[in-house]
Design an enzyme around this catalytic site. Structure first.
Site, short mmCIF file in Angstrom:
data_model
loop_
_atom_site.label_atom_id
_atom_site.label_comp_id
_atom_site.label_asym_id
_atom_site.label_seq_id
_atom_site.Cartn_x
_atom_site.Cartn_y
_atom_site.Cartn_z
N GLY A 77 0.84 -1.19 0.00
CA GLY A 77 0.00 0.00 0.00
C GLY A 77 0.87 1.24 0.00
O GLY A 77 1.88 1.30 0.72
N VAL A 125 4.56 -2.43 -2.67
CA VAL A 125 3.72 -3.17 -3.61
C VAL A 125 2.31 -2.59 -3.47
O VAL A 125 1.75 -2.60 -2.37
CB VAL A 125 3.70 -4.68 -3.28
N SER A 163 -3.67 6.88 -4.50
CA SER A 163 -4.18 6.30 -3.24
C SER A 163 -5.22 7.22 -2.62
O SER A 163 -5.21 8.43 -2.85
CB SER A 163 -3.03 6.12 -2.25
N HIS A 164 -6.08 6.62 -1.79
CA HIS A 164 -7.22 7.40 -1.32
C HIS A 164 -6.86 8.51 -0.34
O HIS A 164 -7.67 9.41 -0.11
CB HIS A 164 -8.29 6.48 -0.74
N GLU A 209 -9.35 16.07 2.77
CA GLU A 209 -9.55 17.49 2.50
C GLU A 209 -9.12 18.39 3.65
O GLU A 209 -8.29 19.29 3.51
CB GLU A 209 -11.04 17.73 2.19
N PHE A 242 -11.67 22.16 14.37
CA PHE A 242 -12.32 20.95 13.85
C PHE A 242 -13.19 20.38 14.95
O PHE A 242 -12.99 20.68 16.14
CB PHE A 242 -11.24 19.93 13.43
N GLN A 297 -17.18 4.90 11.22
CA GLN A 297 -17.58 6.31 11.26
C GLN A 297 -18.43 6.68 10.05
O GLN A 297 -18.08 6.38 8.91
CB GLN A 297 -16.34 7.19 11.26
N HIS A 316 -19.73 9.96 8.27
CA HIS A 316 -19.44 11.40 8.24
C HIS A 316 -20.73 12.16 7.99
O HIS A 316 -21.50 11.78 7.10
CB HIS A 316 -18.42 11.69 7.14
N LEU A 346 -17.36 13.53 -0.21
CA LEU A 346 -17.26 14.24 1.06
C LEU A 346 -17.25 15.75 0.90
O LEU A 346 -16.57 16.29 0.02
CB LEU A 346 -15.95 13.84 1.76
N GLU A 383 -15.17 18.60 6.81
CA GLU A 383 -15.50 19.22 8.10
C GLU A 383 -14.90 20.63 8.17
O GLU A 383 -15.33 21.46 8.97
CB GLU A 383 -14.91 18.35 9.20
N ARG A 395 -18.27 13.90 15.17
CA ARG A 395 -19.00 13.44 13.98
C ARG A 395 -20.16 12.49 14.29
O ARG A 395 -21.20 12.55 13.63
CB ARG A 395 -18.03 12.72 13.04
N HIS A 415 -17.54 6.55 6.21
CA HIS A 415 -16.36 7.37 5.97
C HIS A 415 -15.06 6.72 6.42
O HIS A 415 -14.04 6.83 5.74
CB HIS A 415 -16.55 8.69 6.70
N TYR A 416 -15.10 6.02 7.54
CA TYR A 416 -13.82 5.60 8.14
C TYR A 416 -14.07 4.38 9.03
O TYR A 416 -15.10 4.28 9.69
CB TYR A 416 -13.27 6.75 8.99
N ARG A 447 -13.56 8.44 15.74
CA ARG A 447 -12.37 9.22 15.39
C ARG A 447 -12.71 10.70 15.28
O ARG A 447 -13.73 11.06 14.70
CB ARG A 447 -11.82 8.75 14.04
N GLY A 500 -12.18 14.28 13.56
CA GLY A 500 -11.71 14.78 12.27
C GLY A 500 -10.29 15.30 12.41
O GLY A 500 -9.92 15.89 13.42
P1 FAD Z 1 -4.91 4.80 1.51
O1 FAD Z 1 -4.46 6.19 1.28
O2 FAD Z 1 -6.30 4.43 1.13
O3 FAD Z 1 -3.91 3.89 0.75
C1 FAD Z 1 -4.11 2.50 0.66
C2 FAD Z 1 -3.05 1.94 -0.27
O4 FAD Z 1 -3.13 0.53 -0.22
C3 FAD Z 1 -3.23 2.34 -1.72
O5 FAD Z 1 -1.95 2.69 -2.25
C4 FAD Z 1 -3.72 1.07 -2.42
O6 FAD Z 1 -3.21 0.98 -3.72
C5 FAD Z 1 -3.08 0.02 -1.54
N1 FAD Z 1 -3.76 -1.28 -1.48
C6 FAD Z 1 -4.94 -1.61 -0.93
N2 FAD Z 1 -5.17 -2.92 -1.04
C7 FAD Z 1 -4.11 -3.44 -1.68
C8 FAD Z 1 -3.77 -4.74 -2.11
N3 FAD Z 1 -4.55 -5.79 -1.89
N4 FAD Z 1 -2.60 -4.91 -2.78
C9 FAD Z 1 -1.77 -3.87 -3.02
N5 FAD Z 1 -2.05 -2.61 -2.63
C10 FAD Z 1 -3.20 -2.41 -1.97
N6 FAD Z 1 -8.38 12.25 7.71
C11 FAD Z 1 -7.84 13.35 8.30
O7 FAD Z 1 -7.13 13.23 9.29
N7 FAD Z 1 -8.07 14.58 7.79
C12 FAD Z 1 -8.85 14.79 6.70
O8 FAD Z 1 -9.00 15.92 6.28
C13 FAD Z 1 -9.44 13.67 6.08
N8 FAD Z 1 -10.26 13.81 5.00
C14 FAD Z 1 -10.75 12.69 4.39
C15 FAD Z 1 -11.55 12.83 3.25
C16 FAD Z 1 -12.04 11.71 2.60
C17 FAD Z 1 -12.88 11.88 1.36
C18 FAD Z 1 -11.78 10.43 3.12
C19 FAD Z 1 -12.34 9.21 2.47
C20 FAD Z 1 -11.01 10.29 4.25
C21 FAD Z 1 -10.49 11.40 4.90
N9 FAD Z 1 -9.70 11.27 6.02
C22 FAD Z 1 -9.17 12.38 6.62
C23 FAD Z 1 -9.26 9.95 6.45
C24 FAD Z 1 -7.90 9.64 5.88
O9 FAD Z 1 -7.70 10.36 4.69
C25 FAD Z 1 -7.70 8.15 5.57
O10 FAD Z 1 -8.00 7.41 6.70
C26 FAD Z 1 -6.27 7.90 5.18
O11 FAD Z 1 -5.86 8.75 4.14
C27 FAD Z 1 -6.00 6.46 4.79
O12 FAD Z 1 -4.65 6.37 4.44
P2 FAD Z 1 -3.94 4.96 4.27
O13 FAD Z 1 -2.53 5.24 3.93
O14 FAD Z 1 -4.21 4.13 5.45
O15 FAD Z 1 -4.72 4.32 3.04
#
Ligand code: FAD
Length: 616
Positions: free
Chosen positions: A13, A35, A43-44, A49, A116, A236, A238, A248, A251, A284, A349-350, A384, A386
């Site tokens: 990830g 990987v 990535s998400h 925001e 927040f 969570q 939102h 989204l 917040e 939230r 959302h989470y 959680r 925000g």
């Molecule tokens: P991600 O960024 O989702 O990355 C996951 C990675 O895993 C990706 O690269 C994907 O390719 C990889 N992956 C997944 N499964 C596999 C697999 N089987 N094989 C290989 N690769 C895989 N939080 C805050 O604190 N402040 C904010 O302002 C905020 N705003 C948000 C707005 C939105 C719209 C959303 C949805 C969430 C928000 N959050 C916020 C929450 C926060 O952004 C997320 O919890 C956080 O970014 C997740 O990061 P991560 O690195 O854990 O996962």
């Protein structure tokens, strides 16, 4: 002989958590590879925001941040994790700033911070309303600069783990992945550690802010090789998502002064008595319940949503701090946020729960680590705040990276794995949980003779995975994964949402079990090996089934109302009985429920967190 790629540390990830972990492991001297099923900057995390919480200013302190987080968690967070987050966040945010993250700034050049929900101090740093996008690019630059290997568009499907009876005796030696571009199944061996950083699981629901890639792969894979899932029932919702898409509305809009109105034009957060002090900036869970109560009692607009109004903030401020929101409202809802209020309703959302880890990111399985949204350390407990996910990514991503590379972070306070003194439980289930449906139990190695040689463990996992892919591709006229996925999403949104009650939760469990039975006949229609998204989504759907079931079992078992988990039958937080983490062990597909105590003891005596009534 299987082709096996070998590195010291494998990071699965490449969102915020994975990128930060990779940089830390590299700095500790490891040969690191990432990987990832998406290119890192897709990535998400890029969708985040609003901002990142860190106590940076005079008048604020890590202790206040920790206190707010514990209160927000409804006293289900573990103090060692929360205090680590609050203590490390300022330095880790300053690292981002030194790496060039374009934080929004005040006239005097200092980094801006905004209020927040649930925070007693305006401690959310941000980069406009595109904080996650900038965070991702800043970290990816560091990965590129260091020459870290990135296998992008490789989909990890299985962990290569030894097969001792007790998960605490097992070792993770690597992973198996499918090259999305060619369909090749290959092994990846990690000589020092594997870090899961696979993000959220919003695709278990049909109205979510999460991308289609958020399918709970990490938690599901870890669960099936013996790592417990923790507190999965705490999801969570939102309060401000666009009704037609789930996109989204940050917040940050309420942080800057945005106001919520019902159909009667009432500012219901105050007038309805939901949060007499903080109003729209209550936590939230509180705001989502308030909105749905208004809608359910007939004061919603078109019986579906409420209004979020930011017009009074004025064009200059909106464009300066929230420009992205204007684009989202216009593009996805056809609304001009400068001229009209925006329609909003709660959406998934989470996931607060996830893979059980300690403060160093270690799971109960030797060599296996997790960080970010897929992990549960537990910082967020039952709700959680925000702005607390992004600091979690950088603080615990960094720690997991150091630990996996062999760095010494000292002994963790949070226990992992199952201990004799832990209380066990069962649920009143409408369907037998004593069998894994007819799905293959891919758990550990291949069920063959004990494998301890690392290369053989990876090779056996590659062989098993190749077999699974062939079966899915060869089967004719089976069930399409999309039907199964849609059914799970429907029942989760209908029955395991903001408001929960036993009959609905039982119905969801029945539906998920039925979907699991159907999955046994799933087949892949697309015969191609190149970019076969049908195959990838079929495997993802298996993961969605496992995490949806874990959420529902936890929700049915927890007979209280805490944080984001509301139960019709139990309208109070019940600390005497329920101040404990829900733990679920895979147990060959027959989930085993037990409980782990919550650690409320802070680092010194005055930092013991006494559960109090939570009001905003
Ligand atoms: P991600 O960024 O989702 O990355 C996951 C990675 O895993 C990706 O690269 C994907 O390719 C990889 N992956 C997944 N499964 C596999 C697999 N089987 N094989 C290989 N690769 C895989 N939080 C805050 O604190 N402040 C904010 O302002 C905020 N705003 C948000 C707005 C939105 C719209 C959303 C949805 C969430 C928000 N959050 C916020 C929450 C926060 O952004 C997320 O919890 C956080 O970014 C997740 O990061 P991560 O690195 O854990 O996962």
């Amino acid at each position: 002989m299987t082709d096996i790629h070998e590195h010291d540390v494998l990071v699965i990830g490449a969102g915020g958590a994975g990128l930060r972990a990779a940089v830390a492991a590299h700095e500790a001297g490891a040969d690191v590879a990432m990987v990832t099923k998406l290119h890192p900057v897709r990535s998400h995390t890029g969708a985040a925001e609003g901002g990142i919480n860190a106590a940076l200013r005079e008048g604020d302190s890590w202790e206040l941040h920790a206190y707010d987080t514990m209160k927000g968690s409804d006293y289900l967070g573990d103090a060692p994790a929360i205090e680590t987050l609050a203590q490390d966040a300022p330095e880790d945010v300053i690292d981002l700033e030194h790496w060039g993250m374009p934080f929004s700034r005040e006239e005097d050049g200092t980094v801006s911070q905004r209020p927040f929900g649930g925070l007693s101090f305006a401690r959310t740093t941000y980069a406009g309303a595109e904080t996650g996008h900038h965070l991702l690019h800043t970290l990816y630059e560091q990965v590129v600069k260091r020459g870290i290997t990135v296998y992008d568009e490789w989909y990890v499907t299985r962990l290569a783990v030894t097969d001792e009876d007790d998960p605490a005796d097992r070792t993770c030696h690597g992973v198996v992945a499918i090259d999305v571009k060619t369909g090749e199944v290959a092994g990846f061996r990690a000589t020092s550690g594997v870090i899961l950083a696979t993000g959220g699981l919003g695709q278990a629901f049909d109205h979510t802010t999460n991308a289609v890639s958020c399918t709970g792969d990490g938690p599901a894979m870890a669960y099936r090789v013996g790592v417990p899932l923790e507190d999965m029932e705490f999801v969570q919702f939102h309060p401000t998502t666009l009704p037609s898409t789930g996109v989204l509305i940050s917040e940050g809009v309420r942080g800057e002064g945005g106001i919520l109105y019902n159909a009667e034009g009432e500012r219901f957060m105050f007038e309805g008595g939901y949060a007499n002090n903080d109003g729209e900036l209550a936590s939230r869970d509180v705001v989502s319940r308030a909105e749905l109560t208004e809608i359910n009692e007939g004061r919603g607009i078109e019986d579906e949503y409420v209004h979020l109004d930011m017009r009074h903030l004025g064009e200059e401020r909106i464009v300066d701090r929230l420009e992205n929101i204007l684009h989202l409202a216009a593009d996805f809802e056809g609304v001009d946020g400068l001229e009209e209020p925006m329609p909003v309703k709660p959406g998934q959302h989470y996931e607060m729960g996830g893979i059980e880890v300690d403060e160093n990111g270690e799971t109960v399985i030797d060599g296996l680590y997790a960080a970010g949204e897929c992990a549960c350390v537990s910082v967020h407990g039952s709700n959680r705040l925000g702005g607390n996910a992004l600091p979690e990514l950088i603080v615990f991503g960094k720690r997991a990276g150091l630990a996996a590379a062999g760095g010494d972070l000292g002994e963790a306070d949070i226990p992992t794995g199952r201990h004799d003194e832990f209380e066990t439980d069962s649920i009143d289930s409408p369907v037998p949980l004593g069998e894994a449906g007819s799905l293959d139990d891919e758990a550990v190695a291949d069920g063959g003779p004990a494998l301890s040689d690392a290369d053989s463990v990876v090779e056996a996992a590659v062989e098993a995975e190749t077999g699974r892919v062939e079966t899915l591709m060869d089967r004719e006229d089976g069930v399409n994964h999309a039907e199964i996925r849609a059914e799970v999403q429907r029942t989760m949104t209908e029955n395991v949402n903001v408001f929960r009650e036993a009959p609905g939760l039982k119905r969801a469990l029945e539906d998920i079990r039925a979907a699991r039975e159907r999955y046994a006949d799933v087949s892949v229609d697309d015969p191609s090996r190149t970019f076969n998204t049908d195959l990838i989504q079929t495997i993802e759907t298996r993961n969605i089934l496992d995490v949806a079931e874990a959420i529902t079992i936890g929700a049915l078992a927890r007979e209280e109302f805490r944080g984001a988990h509301w139960r019709a039958e139990f309208q109070e937080r019940r600390d005497e009985e329920w101040l404990k983490h829900t733990m679920l062990a895979w147990n060959g597909g027959s989930p085993d429920l037990y409980y782990k105590p919550v650690d409320l003891d802070g680092e010194n005596e005055e930092h013991t967190y006494e559960p109090k009534e939570r009001s905003y």
